[in-house]
Design an enzyme around this catalytic site. Sequence first.
Site, PDB file in Angstrom:
ATOM      1  N   ASP A  19     -14.679  10.598 -51.674  1.00  0.00           N
ATOM      2  CA  ASP A  19     -14.904  10.146 -50.309  1.00  0.00           C
ATOM      3  C   ASP A  19     -13.543  10.198 -49.612  1.00  0.00           C
ATOM      4  O   ASP A  19     -12.511  10.376 -50.274  1.00  0.00           O
ATOM      5  CB  ASP A  19     -15.465   8.721 -50.326  1.00  0.00           C
ATOM      6  CG  ASP A  19     -15.649   8.138 -48.931  1.00  0.00           C
ATOM      7  OD1 ASP A  19     -16.109   8.872 -48.033  1.00  0.00           O
ATOM      8  OD2 ASP A  19     -15.325   6.952 -48.748  1.00  0.00           O
ATOM      9  N   ASP A  32     -12.395   8.114 -46.215  1.00  0.00           N
ATOM     10  CA  ASP A  32     -11.915   6.841 -45.676  1.00  0.00           C
ATOM     11  C   ASP A  32     -11.926   5.762 -46.752  1.00  0.00           C
ATOM     12  O   ASP A  32     -12.955   5.489 -47.362  1.00  0.00           O
ATOM     13  CB  ASP A  32     -12.781   6.404 -44.489  1.00  0.00           C
ATOM     14  CG  ASP A  32     -12.638   7.340 -43.296  1.00  0.00           C
ATOM     15  OD1 ASP A  32     -11.541   7.383 -42.719  1.00  0.00           O
ATOM     16  OD2 ASP A  32     -13.617   8.032 -42.964  1.00  0.00           O
TER      17      ASP A  32
END
Length: 217
Positions: free
Chosen positions: A10, A12
């Site tokens: 991922d 963020d």
Amino acid sequence: MNSIKAVIYDMDGVIINSEPLWREALIHCFNQVGFDFSQDKCRITQGMRLMEVVEYWYAQQPWKEKSLEEVEQAILRKVTELILEKGEAMEGVYTSINYFQSKGYKIALASSSANSLINAVLNKLELTQEFEVINSAEHLSFGKPHPEIFIKTAQQLNIKPVDCLVIEDSFHGVLAGKAALMKVVAIPEEENHNNPKFSIANYNLKSLKELETIDFD
């Protein structure tokens, strides 16, 4: 037993410490349309696509000053500005990528953020060449916690989902990885290190630096 052949990061809160900056941008922009927003509200929709975040909160407390699209674009501009100004790589990002590459794993990125923000982050952190596949959920039919983005990423890597490892910081992301039948590493923010809801992940860590201590095969 399936062995890991690919690692999907991922963005963020995993490769860049942007979750506090997202909260700052959301609070700033929602307050501008008269919505008394807070840190706690931010965490409810963490990991969702920006358009879904705006739609969710508009349904809770509609505003009149700006359209949903205008608010969405204002938040995107603000968070991009903040990330370019003071965004920093999460501790252990570069060493973890090097570690997985040394083991021959394919490396990919799958984020709920817009393509423009992904490009800004990867350029800032000088990581544009490290990922074989880079995907945004921006224009997909579904965002996290739906597994679509992870399934699409596995297909593009030509790796079975069960042979993929997902690294996530949000509960929505963890759910998406599990729904895709992938192994999931959860590295939530410090305040959620002992949150029992993250026990659904295969591994719960406090930092990317711990990845090298685990035998994922």
